[in-house]
Design a protein around this motif. Structure first.
Motif, short mmCIF file in Angstrom:
data_model
loop_
_atom_site.label_atom_id
_atom_site.label_comp_id
_atom_site.label_asym_id
_atom_site.label_seq_id
_atom_site.Cartn_x
_atom_site.Cartn_y
_atom_site.Cartn_z
N UNK A 187 55.27 -39.01 115.51
CA UNK A 187 54.74 -38.44 114.26
C UNK A 187 55.42 -39.06 113.05
N UNK A 188 56.72 -39.29 113.16
CA UNK A 188 57.45 -39.93 112.05
C UNK A 188 56.91 -41.33 111.81
N UNK A 189 56.71 -42.08 112.86
CA UNK A 189 56.22 -43.45 112.72
C UNK A 189 54.81 -43.48 112.12
N UNK B 52 55.96 -34.48 107.68
CA UNK B 52 55.73 -35.08 106.37
C UNK B 52 56.65 -34.44 105.32
N UNK B 53 57.30 -35.26 104.53
CA UNK B 53 58.20 -34.78 103.49
C UNK B 53 59.62 -34.55 103.94
N UNK B 54 59.90 -34.76 105.24
CA UNK B 54 61.26 -34.59 105.75
C UNK B 54 62.00 -35.93 105.72
N UNK B 55 63.28 -35.87 105.38
CA UNK B 55 64.11 -37.06 105.29
C UNK B 55 65.00 -37.24 106.51
N UNK C 160 64.00 -45.70 106.02
CA UNK C 160 63.98 -45.01 107.31
C UNK C 160 64.61 -43.62 107.24
N UNK C 161 64.11 -42.72 108.08
CA UNK C 161 64.66 -41.37 108.17
C UNK C 161 65.79 -41.36 109.19
N UNK C 162 66.56 -40.28 109.20
CA UNK C 162 67.66 -40.12 110.15
C UNK C 162 67.26 -39.15 111.26
N UNK C 163 67.59 -39.51 112.47
CA UNK C 163 67.31 -38.65 113.62
C UNK C 163 68.62 -38.45 114.38
N UNK C 164 69.07 -37.19 114.47
CA UNK C 164 70.32 -36.86 115.15
C UNK C 164 70.00 -36.00 116.37
N UNK C 165 70.42 -36.48 117.53
CA UNK C 165 70.14 -35.80 118.79
C UNK C 165 71.44 -35.29 119.41
N UNK D 83 62.19 -49.96 111.33
CA UNK D 83 62.07 -49.80 109.88
C UNK D 83 61.75 -48.36 109.49
N UNK D 84 61.53 -47.51 110.50
CA UNK D 84 61.12 -46.14 110.24
C UNK D 84 62.18 -45.11 110.60
#
Length: 241
Positions: free
Chosen positions: A103-105, A67-70, A112-117, A169-170
């Motif tokens: 958890x993000x969803x 929560x609160x992370x972009x 939407x947030x960014x997810x880098x793997x 969308x997330x």
């Protein structure tokens, strides 16, 4: 912007955290071992540390931390030991990616947030049907059977590619594929490609960890870079003179 990093105490994860903090970003790191960072990181006002193992956190606890992370970044990898390679959890990276995305969803709405793997050039982007020689297919097949970290990397990327997909969308995502990793002190010029330009098995290139950290930080913080590579699996090589 606040970025949650897992695998932050690893050789590449530490460099990513430094890169983000140098850009003035806020960084949260989930770590199993406290006090694992240098003085620059631990003394930085933008850094906070969560002492826990992601696999031991409840769904509610993970939701609280996201929560609160972009943005989110994973530099998780299996330790290069018999226990790290062949012991449990076999799906260390995949399970972590899945838990974080769930958890993000459950907690994020709107932009939407960014997810880098962080992944590997030995893993193919099956969206592009990348050509692979018969010999390399045979070696990759053996790795899937005999070396658990390889199928873990494949499944983690496939989770983002197929389960999250390109129209969420997330969550928006990018999977960074370095080739043979090496240590360098400074960021140097590097090349980015949608697919490998050489065989990761028979003609591997080199990628310095600090360049991987730099590119991942660029994806998190740079709108132009993100728009260029989101939903893709860019391969990163050190530039050869």
């Amino acid at each position: 912007m606040t970025t949650l990093v897992v695998g932050a105490t690893g050789a590449t994860g530490r460099l990513l955290v430094e890169q983000l903090l140098q850009r003035g970003e806020q960084v949260k790191a989930i770590v199993r071992t406290p006090d694992s960072f240098n003085d620059f990181i631990t003394g930085h006002e933008g850094f906070s540390e969560i002492q826990a193992s992601v696999h031991d956190l409840t769904d509610a606890e993970i939701q609280q931390h996201v929560t609160g992370c972009d943005a989110f970044a994973s530099c998780l990898g299996h330790q290069l030991s018999l226990k790290g390679i062949f012991g449990k959890p076999r799906l260390l990276v995949t399970d972590t990616v899945r838990h974080l995305c769930e958890a993000i969803q459950a907690t994020h709405a709107g932009k939407p947030v960014r997810f880098v793997l962080m992944n590997t050039a030995g893993n193919s982007n099956r969206d592009l049907k990348e050509p692979i020689s018969l010999a390399q297919k045979c070696v990759i097949g053996l790795l899937r059977l005999l070396v658990p970290p390889h199928p873990d990397n494949e499944k983690a990327a496939d989770y983002l590619r197929t389960k999250i997909g390109h129209n969420s969308e997330t969550i928006e995502w990018a999977v960074v594929r370095p080739d043979s990793l090496l240590n360098e002190d400074d960021v140097s010029e590097y090349e980015l490609h949608p697919s490998p330009t050489r065989s990761a098995i028979f003609n591997a290139g080199q990628t310095s960890r600090i360049n991987v950290g730099h590119f991942m930080a660029e994806l998190v913080t740079n709108e132009e870079t993100w728009n260029q590579w989101k939903g893709q699996m860019p391969v990163i090589y050190n530039k050869v003179e």
